[in-house]
Structure formats: structure tokens, C-alpha cells
Write an enzyme that holds these catalytic residues in place. Sequence first.
Site, mmCIF file in Angstrom:
data_model
loop_
_atom_site.group_PDB
_atom_site.id
_atom_site.type_symbol
_atom_site.label_atom_id
_atom_site.label_comp_id
_atom_site.label_asym_id
_atom_site.label_seq_id
_atom_site.Cartn_x
_atom_site.Cartn_y
_atom_site.Cartn_z
ATOM 1 N N LYS A 152 -7.339 -0.706 5.307
ATOM 2 C CA LYS A 152 -6.207 -0.808 4.392
ATOM 3 C C LYS A 152 -6.588 -0.379 2.971
ATOM 4 C CE LYS A 152 -2.945 -2.166 7.173
ATOM 5 N NZ LYS A 152 -1.758 -1.305 7.433
ATOM 6 N N TYR A 175 -10.187 -4.149 9.412
ATOM 7 C CA TYR A 175 -8.813 -4.117 8.914
ATOM 8 C C TYR A 175 -8.795 -3.990 7.392
ATOM 9 C CZ TYR A 175 -4.033 -5.636 7.906
ATOM 10 O OH TYR A 175 -2.741 -5.707 7.443
#
Length: 479
Positions: A453, A449
Site C-alpha cells: 500500500k 500489505y
Amino acid sequence: MPALKVADTPVEVLVDILTKSKELAIANGHVPEELISQLQKALDIASGLDDYLEKMTTQESEPLAELYEKTISHDWDKVHKEGKTMFRLPKECITGHVEGQTLKMLVHMSQAKRVLEIGMFTGYGALSMAEGLPEDGCLMACELEPYLKDFAQPIFNKSPHGRKITVKTGSAMDTLKELAAAGEQFDMVFIDADKDNYINYYNFILDNSLLRLRGVICVDNTLFKARVYLKDATDSNGLALRKFNQFVCDDPRVEQVILPLRDGISVIRQVSVALSSKTQSQITDDEVFRGVMGRPILDRMRLDGKVAYVTGAGQGIGRGAGAKVAVVDMDQNKAEAVAEELHLKGIISIAITADISKPEDVQKMVEDIVSKWGTVHIACNNAGINRNSASEDTSLEEWDETFNVNLRGVFICCQAAGRVMLKQGYGKIINTASMASLIVPHPQKQLSYNTSKAGVVKLTQTLGTEWIDRGVRVNCISP
């Protein structure tokens, strides 16, 4: 020859009644002089009141005065006999000077930028309201009679405010359907047309969100020749008005007040959806629609005429949109629930089911939006996932799944929306990154994650730099 004065306003009707009462009293011969004297005093007071209102009202502009005089001197009976108009238009149907200034003031007070008028008549009301609009404001007038458009247009052309007016001839309901299909919204709607259709126009406007949140509907002629109490009405127009007034009074979506000016003007506004028990259970309370300290947030960030989409919107963030918005989510039920809530709040919206990791889904999403509303102005690429696992345990499947949505999906959306925006030379793209793109939010274990991002931030910087000179701004937010 000046037109014969017709009892029209409440005061004029009162004068007419008092005059007849005095004549009957004098003719009777047995009525005390004191009663006749009192009738005369009442008549003297009532007779002077309307003239006083006229004198105390700011005088109309030269174009309005010219349009009024042109209308008064026009032979409407002859025009009708020649077949130029479908209906015989009496001179008394013209919007009065005080009423015109009242409409102009209402436009100012409501800070309206977009006005819809149903029933233009001779254009006096349209031009009055146009004078109250800002320079970039616009007024759409629906008129059944093509002759009346031609009659008023020369005066419109003389006025600096005439360019704000667009006249659509033909069936008003057909025009309303076209406007609804295009997702148009208005700050103020003025209805002055056939009384039997008042309810139909009113319902269509509210049911199809043609009136924007906190907008106002003004309806003319709601007292029927100044008769406030219509319980004994037998005239078809009077009966239609009584039915309409009661319908609005019983409608939980709105509140209204009737101003006893000329034939009466009803001012109607939508109440907060939170006040309606019918819809309260379907709506999540939030400050965007309720406002902060009494000041509506969306009024500070108006997106009139803009088309937006929000991916991942079924989780709730889609409720924050103010433009015409496509609610995009993998879960069809969630997307439809948010779109329905936005509709109840007066926001034009549609639900779209799409998996943004699939190029074909994204392309169809953009094509559906463009097919519905003609373009895309704002793209909110918000959809994302987080599986959370220790780095040493993160599988390649988890890594690929996370990147397919969080980075690959955002890239596909940016590219598909960007092609539309670059072609039109305008667009805003907002990608949702995360503070995890800049820091490691320990102790959460989310390697894939965080990394995905960080990629969103670099993707945004690259596209923003490359497309800025072509009218498309690309930014990201990092909650």
C-alpha cells in the site's frame, strides 16, 4: 380566421355540457325559470375560468408565440393531402399556452438538465421545456414525422434555447433502444404520442433505466378530451388511456398524480426502491441512495454521462457509484449481484469478471467497457488482498501474491485506463491505498500489505505528477 374552439379542458367540457343543458331546459317549456337561472349562473362561472387561467399565467416568449401562430395558421389538411405528413394533424393537438408553461415550470422544479420528449408534434412543448433547462441542459425529441422537425426548426434557430433541442426522426421505440444501448439517462421524460404505445414506452423507460434515480415522467393526454371517468369509453384512444392509467396506478415502482389541465397531464415518479417489497430483499440499505437528512447524496455529486469502473466492487463498494458503472470482481456471482442491485436502483451497470493481476484480464476489461460505452472517465482501482502473517513467517509466495494484486494490479489498471484517458485528454483515477501506507497498524501483522500500500501511494504520486498536464488526475484514498 381563428380556429374553431374545441371542448378540450375539463372546464371547457363542463361549459359545453351546461350550454346544452340550458338549451334543452329552455326548449322544454316546462322547466322552472329558477332552474334555468341557476344553470346560467353555473355557466357564467365556468365560462370565465379558463380565460382567467390564461390571463394569470406568465406570457410565453416571442419564439413560442410565433410558433403557436405559425401552427394555427398552417393548412395541415393540405400538408397531409400532399403526402408531407403520414397523419392529418388537427390544430387542437398543439400544446396549449398554460400547459406549455406548466411543463416549463416542472422542468425548473425538478432541476432537470436532460429531458427526453416522445412525440414532438409541432415543437411547442419541446421549446417550452427547453426554456426551463439550464444553459448546459439538453432535450432529445423523438418525432415520427420528418416534416414537423423541418416545420419547427426555423423557430428553434431563432430562440436562444433552440440549440438545446435535438430532434431524432423515425420510430420512437427504435430511438429508445438506441439511447438504452448507449446507457443514456434523463431527468425528465415527456410522453405525448400514440396512446396505444403509452404502456410500451413507459415500461421500456423504467426497465432500461432511461429515467435516472428520482427522475419524473410526464404523460400528456391522459384524460382523453378532459373526460376524467373513462368507464364508458368506446373510443380506441379512450380505452388505451384507461388501460394505461390503471397500469401506472397498479405499478409498485411509481406514484402518480393526474393534473386536469387540458387533456390531463400525469406526473409520475419512481418511488424509493426500499419501499417495494418486490426488490427490498435484494437491496442493501445505504445512505448514498436513501440520502442524509432528506437530501440525496448523489444529487450533490452528479456524474451525468460519465463512465466508471470499480475493481473489487463485488464486496460492496460498487454500490456507491452513481455514473454508468462497470462492477469488476474476480467472483462473477458477486459482481452480477451488485450490478443487478444498481440496476434496481436506476443506475446503468454491467458486471465484468477479471483478475487484475493478469494484464490480459485488465486489457479485456477496459476494451469491454469502451466497446459498451465508448470510453472510460473514472477508474476506481479498489481491489486488494491482505493475508496477515508475522514478518518472520511471511513467505515469498504471500509477498508476491499480495504485490501482484495490490501494487502490480493497480499499476496495470492505471496504465490501461490511463491510455484511454490520455488519448481523450480527460480522466479521473482513484486508487485505494490504506492508512497502513503511512503508519504501522499494530498489532496487526501484515508486512506485505503495508509495504504494497505504501507502493500504491508512491505510484499515485508519480502518475499524478506526470499526467496532470495531460488532463488526467490521479489520486488515492487511504481508509
